[in-house]
Design an enzyme around this catalytic site. Structure first.
Site, PDB file in Angstrom:
ATOM      1  N   ASP A   1       0.813  -1.212   0.000  1.00 55.43           N
ATOM      2  CA  ASP A   1       0.000   0.000   0.000  1.00 55.43           C
ATOM      3  C   ASP A   1       0.847   1.263   0.000  1.00 55.43           C
ATOM      4  OD1 ASP A   1      -2.455   1.418  -0.101  1.00 55.43           O
ATOM      5  OD2 ASP A   1      -2.395   1.790   2.035  1.00 55.43           O
TER       6      ASP A   1
ATOM      7  N   HIS B   1     -14.782   4.493  12.204  1.00 52.66           N
ATOM      8  CA  HIS B   1     -15.204   4.404  13.600  1.00 52.66           C
ATOM      9  C   HIS B   1     -14.086   3.972  14.542  1.00 52.66           C
ATOM     10  CE1 HIS B   1     -19.445   5.288  12.923  1.00 52.66           C
ATOM     11  NE2 HIS B   1     -19.361   4.569  11.822  1.00 52.66           N
TER      12      HIS B   1
END
Length: 692
Positions: free
Chosen positions: A316, A615
């Protein structure tokens, strides 16, 4: 979105009025510093202003002039200032224009994204910026529209749909102006089978000028009829397997730059989909043009050169971070260079003419490679970094990156680049049953990596403000900072570096030494960078407060209690922020709610694939979204379904996950209660027996 304007103090108004006497000399001395008209101020994108009316010698006199509350769910953005007008976009790409000297709202435009975005709302991001050119303001929306607005009235002039409504692509990054064209990319390379591309549109009409694909498509389908057709056969030779079934990735989801001298557009391309190359391209290969800087001809979109930072990227590591342009004296002669500090921890200085690397020093800890071979341009990789045979590798930096999208800045006087650097490790490892990995649809994060093995404990990590010398290719100084994420930087001719911090402070450092010389309590963490500009000869500094993270911070900025504001400063400013009383949000519970461990396990799998991004890791929110442990809706099955499945809060940025079954929704509710009890203070009221 609504703005509440706070009135100027009398003293601040007098300071503004007195600016008229210095208007002529200030503008004449720094004619190109009056406006901040692009993401990085100019097409060099260096986040540098030559203004020096506010400087290291008088910074103690800098004070607040005006403030405006911003009613939005996400304010990770920076404004623009042109001709005395402040423009900014927040949340669902709602654009506001204000008088830059007073904060008076002039107009506001709402593209009503939640009404049309559908499943693309699940991405969970707001917008990181807008663009300006030829009397037009440009904004892009999560559902894929590129919109041109009249800068005087806010009236929509044209709108172009840039994405396929059916796929998992979305837009969170800013548009980029290149001459008479405006260019836009998109995100989604962590979520589903999307193939990266950028598209250029005519500024005046919105007509598509060209499109460039960043990765090859299905070879059986032949050419795309795009500007990239001539290089896609070459790129395809660097891929193996049936990568096109997974899209490939390579999304240009943030940084670009326009080089007026060479009339080129530079793209910073993203990661592959999924991250793990063993799945994406099982036979290896460089996988062009992932993790690259790609130079395109502005008029045609044709490939000019490319430099791949991470061949065969499997971590990534991507190149969505700042692309800045400069002319540096290297080895006794001026060189047109591109400056770039991507996720992987190395700082690249590239020759803009041909893309060849000039230097690549390390600006942050990195153990995936020992260095960069400047003759070949390729990294000298640590073989263990590719986790061969499924052997876990503890990697520096983590996929969060040594430098994320928070802006760096280059000061033309000091010759230093100021980077908000991150030091964090991550375990990278194959998923269980690698050969059986399958893409899971529904806007879940599909990395192709496994969970860290038990027993490996990593330090919390940290961050620094790093001053990097691109000529000497070395770090000159660094200032330790709190937590992992801090705001983007700008720098000025007044020997200043401005930065917002996760502590809630907006600060200024001396650009030459790194000494902190000014601080303002902004009452909220800040991620977006400030800007500076003049109005009638008076220099102002503006920043928008707001903080979001996938990780908890200290202090932790509760989503519901954040003070998202536009703050504007000038010398002599006397305005004050209102007093804010801290509110402690208790963890919610219902003693009659019996947690079912099997259901909670289902919910944990869903939460940790998707919900965690907003979250919070471990269900401890970091400001990007509400802390679900403290929310009442998960205690009510109907209310929870209306929000998660029905999209009742899409206007506030919460996506509509109608792909989840009733059993999966119930699983998430049980996992929320499980984590709430595991993390609640041990008191009689919070200790609830659960069935075995």
């Amino acid at each position: 979105m609504k703005l509440k304007h706070r009135v100027l103090t009398a003293a601040a108004a007098m300071v503004l009025a007195s600016a008229a006497g210095v208007a002529v000399s200030q503008r004449a001395g720094t004619p190109d510093g009056a406006d901040w008209a692009a993401y990085g101020r100019t097409s060099e994108e260096d986040h540098y202003s030559p203004l020096e009316q506010i400087n290291a010698g008088n910074i103690s006199q800098l004070g607040l002039v005006w403030l405006a509350d911003v009613d939005t769910f996400d304010s990770f953005t920076a404004p623009l200032a042109v001709g005395g007008v402040l423009y900014f976009g927040v949340g669902n790409s709602v654009v506001t224009a204000m008088d830059a000297a007073t904060g008076k709202q002039l107009w506001q435009y709402d593209p009503e994204v939640a009404k049309v975005a559908g499943h693309k709302m699940r991405a969970g991001w707001g917008t990181r910026g807008i663009a300006f050119s030829q009397g037009r303001v440009f904004t892009a929306t999560r559902d894929g529209r590129l919109i041109a607005l009249d800068a005087k009235s806010g009236k929509q002039l044209w709108s172009a749909m840039t994405l396929d409504p059916k796929d998992d692509a979305y837009i969170s990054g800013p548009p980029w102006v290149a001459g008479d064209k405006v260019v836009i990319g998109f995100g989604g390379g962590d979520y589903g089978p999307v193939r990266g591309y950028v598209t250029a549109y005519d500024i005046a009409t919105g007509k598509q000028a060209w499109r460039f694909y960043t990765v090859p498509g299905d070879p059986k389908k032949g050419p795309d009829g795009a500007a990239s057709d001539d290089v896609m056969p070459m790129a395809a030779k660097t891929w193996t397997g049936e990568w096109w079934k997974l899209g490939g990735g390579g999304n240009v989801w943030h940084a670009m730059a326009y080089d007026a001298k060479y009339d080129r557009v530079y793209l910073g391309t993203g990661n592959g989909f999924p991250w793990n190359q063993k799945i994406r391209s099982p036979g290896g290969g460089d996988n062009l043009f992932l993790s690259s800087i790609v130079a395109l001809d502005r008029k045609t979109g044709k490939h000019v050169w490319h430099y791949q930072v991470n061949p065969g990227n499997t971590w990534d590591f991507n190149n969505a971070m700042d692309i800045q342009l400069a002319t540096l004296t290297i080895d006794g002669r001026p060189r047109d260079v591109l400056l770039h500090a991507p996720k992987n921890g190395f700082f690249y200085v590239l020759d803009r003419e041909d893309g060849k690397p000039i230097s690549a020093g390390q600006f942050a800890p990195a153990n995936w490679a020992s260095g960069i071979d400047l003759k070949t341009g390729r990294p000298i990789e640590n073989p263990k970094a590719r986790y061969p045979g499924g052997e876990p590798f503890v990697m520096f930096p983590s996929p969060t990156g040594a430098h994320a999208v928070e802006t760096m800045s280059f000061n033309r006087k000091t010759g230093l680049v100021y980077i908000p650097e991150i030091e964090q490790q991550r375990v990278v490892v194959d998923p269980p049953n690698l050969a059986e990995w399958k893409y899971k649809p529904g806007m879940f994060v599909n990395t192709g990596l496994g969970a860290p093995p038990p027993g490996i404990k990593l330090p919390a990590g940290g961050s620094n403000l790093v001053a990097y010398d691109p000529v000497a290719a070395k770090v000159r100084w660094k200032v330790p900072q709190n937590g992992l994420l801090n705001g983007g930087t700008i720098t000025t001719g007044g020997n200043l570096v401005f930065q917002g911090l996760n502590t809630g402070k907006f600060v200024a450092f001396a650009a030459d030494t790194g000494k902190q010389i000014w601080s303002f309590d902004a009452q909220n963490g800040i991620l977006g960078n400030a800007i500076t500009y003049t109005v009638r000869g008076k220099q102002y500094v503006t920043v928008i407060t707001g903080f979001r993270s996938s990780f908890a911070n200290t202090p932790n900025w509760d989503y519901r209690e954040q003070q998202r504001r536009v703050l504007t400063f000038a010398l002599g400013g006397k305005a004050k922020l209102p007093t804010v009383e801290p509110v402690e949000q208790p963890i919610q519970d219902d003693p009659d709610f019996a947690v079912d461990a099997a259901k909670a396990k289902i919910g944990a799998g869903i939460y940790n694939q998707s919900c965690v991004i907003c979250h919070g890791a471990g269900m401890i929110a970091g400001g990007a979204a509400p802390d679900l442990r403290k929310a009442g809706s998960p205690l009510d099955a109907e209310a929870f379904k209306a929000i998660v499945h029905g999209g009742a809060l899409m206007e506030r940025g919460m996506g509509k996950f109608d792909n989840l079954s009733d059993a999966e929704l119930e699983g998430i509710r049980h996992y929320i209660r499980q984590r709430a009890r595991e993390t609640a203070p041990t008191t009689r009221a919070n200790t609830v027996a659960t069935p075995k």
